[in-house]
Design an enzyme around this catalytic site. Structure first.
Site, PDB file in Angstrom:
ATOM      1  N   HIS A 157      22.406   1.049  12.846  1.00 21.51           N
ATOM      2  CA  HIS A 157      23.387   1.408  13.967  1.00 21.51           C
ATOM      3  C   HIS A 157      23.701   1.638  15.052  1.00 21.51           C
ATOM      4  O   HIS A 157      24.443   3.131  15.246  1.00 21.51           O
ATOM      5  CB  HIS A 157      23.483   2.606  12.825  1.00 21.51           C
ATOM      6  CG  HIS A 157      23.722   2.188  11.458  1.00 21.51           C
ATOM      7  ND1 HIS A 157      25.099   1.958  10.878  1.00 21.51           N
ATOM      8  CD2 HIS A 157      23.003   3.222  10.277  1.00 21.51           C
ATOM      9  CE1 HIS A 157      23.991   1.925   9.805  1.00 21.51           C
ATOM     10  NE2 HIS A 157      23.302   2.647   9.259  1.00 21.51           N
TER      11      HIS A 157
ATOM     12  N   HIS B  50      27.714  -0.640   6.332  1.00 21.78           N
ATOM     13  CA  HIS B  50      26.170  -1.286   6.071  1.00 21.78           C
ATOM     14  C   HIS B  50      27.053  -2.567   5.435  1.00 21.78           C
ATOM     15  O   HIS B  50      26.160  -3.355   4.548  1.00 21.78           O
ATOM     16  CB  HIS B  50      26.158  -0.874   4.506  1.00 21.78           C
ATOM     17  CG  HIS B  50      24.832   0.407   4.430  1.00 21.78           C
ATOM     18  ND1 HIS B  50      25.428   1.626   4.791  1.00 21.78           N
ATOM     19  CD2 HIS B  50      23.958   1.186   5.861  1.00 21.78           C
ATOM     20  CE1 HIS B  50      24.903   2.558   5.232  1.00 21.78           C
ATOM     21  NE2 HIS B  50      23.759   2.298   5.922  1.00 21.78           N
TER      22      HIS B  50
END
Lengths: 216, 334
Positions: free
Chosen positions: B58, B221
């Site tokens: 991330h 995700h």
């Protein structure tokens, strides 16, 4: 009878090999309902266990120590959600081994019951939530069933594994209520849960090891 | 998916190694654990410790936000996976100055278990006061009546910002918790996904969308979102996302907000500014003041294509904390 230290180690190494073989399939299942990494996560964890068994635990003769150590190893290697779940299972199982005679069948039956109870408590998921518990709780039901009291260890585990695989297959038609896939709602239906699938395979490896142990 | 990597199994460790070597003035890796990173302090002072963490992939979240005015330390997990308790425990021990530590993480099963286990151990064995702030800003991930089930995404940036600023300003533990929780309750995010990302270990796309499709509410995700549809114009997409946020968190005329238009990895700044233009138009049209805005990659998902919009409702106190200086390797605000 029971299960020796060597057999326990062999079983764990067999799981590590099985996970490598199934890695891609487990990721594929997870891509349908999660983030696609369940096979990778399991591989990271079980490879770490394998490494531990081949190094620091190579001369370890105490199953309780092995079970507790691999629980912590698995947790450190993966984190994730399977980390705490498997770690709790292995550590609870270790407690049973610490207090019992590993040459007794009952000990190992209690090992797996404690393992399953540990996972159950940590994740607090129930049957029908589309998680590992859909494979584990039916397996536990066979392990604790009064009706199975007269059966041999292998026979009881055959029933347990059958129930676990069947439970994993049933997750296909379930609506996910836990973890990332629970945000999918209706779209989680039609895909088998990766966590239930892999844990059923772990129990299956245990059954295979048991059968080999009996033949020896 | 082409990637510039070595062994796919080593990507996280090699990234961390490169990161701490890039910014030795800002961050250091703890000897006790190779997934535990703390800020290098210019001056040692007693303050409430701010600990962040989560999966890798991330970036700049989470490890890019360690530094002055933001977090004091971070626990780094594998790709898209919660860190284990070990690095969380080590960072806690390192950053606690006796005033306690606040954990900030997203609402995911793995994070809840690992940070929860770590908090128990730290409180029991180290006698450190810990309070967890669990981010759940993603409107798409659960309906309003089940808001407690929502996952945490880009809005965590604002939560970290407020926590870090308040602790740097010398707020006491309970006050840091109060303002951080207040910010946490006042953020909403909606995202849209266009193209998948691929895990380095598998190389497989995390989901499939046709060339002319988009997915509203896609998780960061790659978890599927709320609905797939034909790709629309930037203005149409923004209207949809902002509308969903405002339905969930109504804003009155005269209200003050901060806005984050966040890229998911491969979406260009060009697109993000085109999006912000529309966000500004909608909010200003409703008489809402944008106190401060952030446009760029703040919380990505590897090379996923798409963007998210976060709106943060500000009180005067929160606005001051949002305006506070920050100096991290991947984020600076003067």
């Amino acid at each position: 009878m029971g299960f020796s230290v060597q057999q326990f180690k062999t079983f764990l190494l067999n799981v590590a090999s099985m996970v490598e073989e199934k890695k891609e399939y487990l990721c594929e299942l997870d891509r349908k309902i999660g983030d696609g990494d369940h096979g990778v996560t399991m591989s990271i964890g079980w490879q770490a266990i394998k490494k531990e068994l081949e190094s620091t635990l190579a001369d370890e003769e105490d199953c309780a120590v092995i079970s507790s150590k691999i629980g912590r190893t698995f947790l450190s290697a993966v984190g994730s959600s399977v980390g705490p779940l498997y770690a709790t299972g292995f550590m609870r199982g270790a407690k049973v081994l610490k207090e019992s005679d590993i040459s007794q069948d009952d000990t190992w039956c209690n090992y797996w019951i404690a393992f399953i109870d540990g996972v159950h408590e940590r994740g607090s998921a129930e049957i029908g939530d589309k998680t590992m518990m859909d494979a584990l709780l039916p397996a536990k039901a066979q392990l604790v069933s009064e009706e199975n009291k007269g059966l041999s260890m292998v026979e009881v585990f055959e029933l347990a594994v059958e129930s676990a695989l069947d439970g994993a297959a049933k997750t296909k038609d379930m609506l996910s209520k836990r973890g990332r896939s629970s945000r999918l709602g209706e779209r989680s239906i039609g895909n088998q849960d990766p966590g239930a699938t892999s844990v059923a395979y772990v129990l299956e490896e245990y059954l295979k090891s048991l059968k080999t142990a009996v033949q020896v | 998916m082409k990637k510039i990597i070595n062994d796919p199994n080593n990507v996280v460790d090699e990234m961390i190694e490169g990161y701490v070597k890039s910014y030795p003035q800002h961050v250091q890796l703890l000897e006790e654990n190779n997934r535990a990173i703390v800020a290098v302090k210019k001056e040692e002072k007693d303050k409430v410790g701010i600990l962040i963490g989560g999966g890798s992939g991330h970036e700049p979240a989470f490890m890019g936000y360690v530094g002055y005015g933001m977090a004091d330390g971070v626990a780094v997990g594998n790709i898209f996976a919660s860190p284990s308790p070990d690095p969380i425990i080590e960072v806690s021990k390192k950053i606690d100055t006796g005033q306690g530590v606040v954990y900030i993480y997203g609402n995911y099963a793995g994070d809840l278990m690992n940070f929860g286990m770590a908090a128990e151990i730290v409180e029991l064995e180290e006698d450190i006061k810990v309070q967890s702030i669990i981010v759940k800003d993603d409107v798409a991930s659960a309906p309003k009546e089940e808001a407690h089930k929502r996952r945490g995404i880009a809005g965590e940036f604002f939560v970290t910002k407020v926590a870090g600023a308040s602790s740097e300003k010398g707020y006491a533990f309970d006050d840091v918790v109060r303002v951080t929780e207040e910010m946490n309750n006042n953020i909403r995010t909606m995202g849209v996904g266009l193209t998948p990302c691929a895990l380095p270990q598998t190389g497989m796309p995390s989901f499939e969308l046709a060339a002319d499709e988009m997915e509203i509410g896609l998780g960061h995700h790659g978890e599927p979102g709320v609905e797939k549809g034909k790709l629309q114009t930037a203005d149409q997409i923004v209207s949809r996302l902002v509308n969903d946020i405002l339905e969930d968190m109504p804003l009155d005329k005269g209200e003050n907000v901060a806005v984050l238009v966040n890229g998911l990895g491969s979406t260009t700044n060009m697109e993000l500014y085109i999006m912000f233009r529309k966000v500004e138009e909608i909010l200003t049209g409703k008489g809402i003041t944008i106190h401060r805005s952030y446009v760029g990659d703040y919380s990505t998902s590897l090379e996923m294509g798409g963007a998210s919009i976060t709106i943060a409702k500000l009180t005067d106190e929160l606005a001051q904390l949002i305006d506070f200086t920050a100096d991290c390797p991947m984020f600076t605000q003067i």
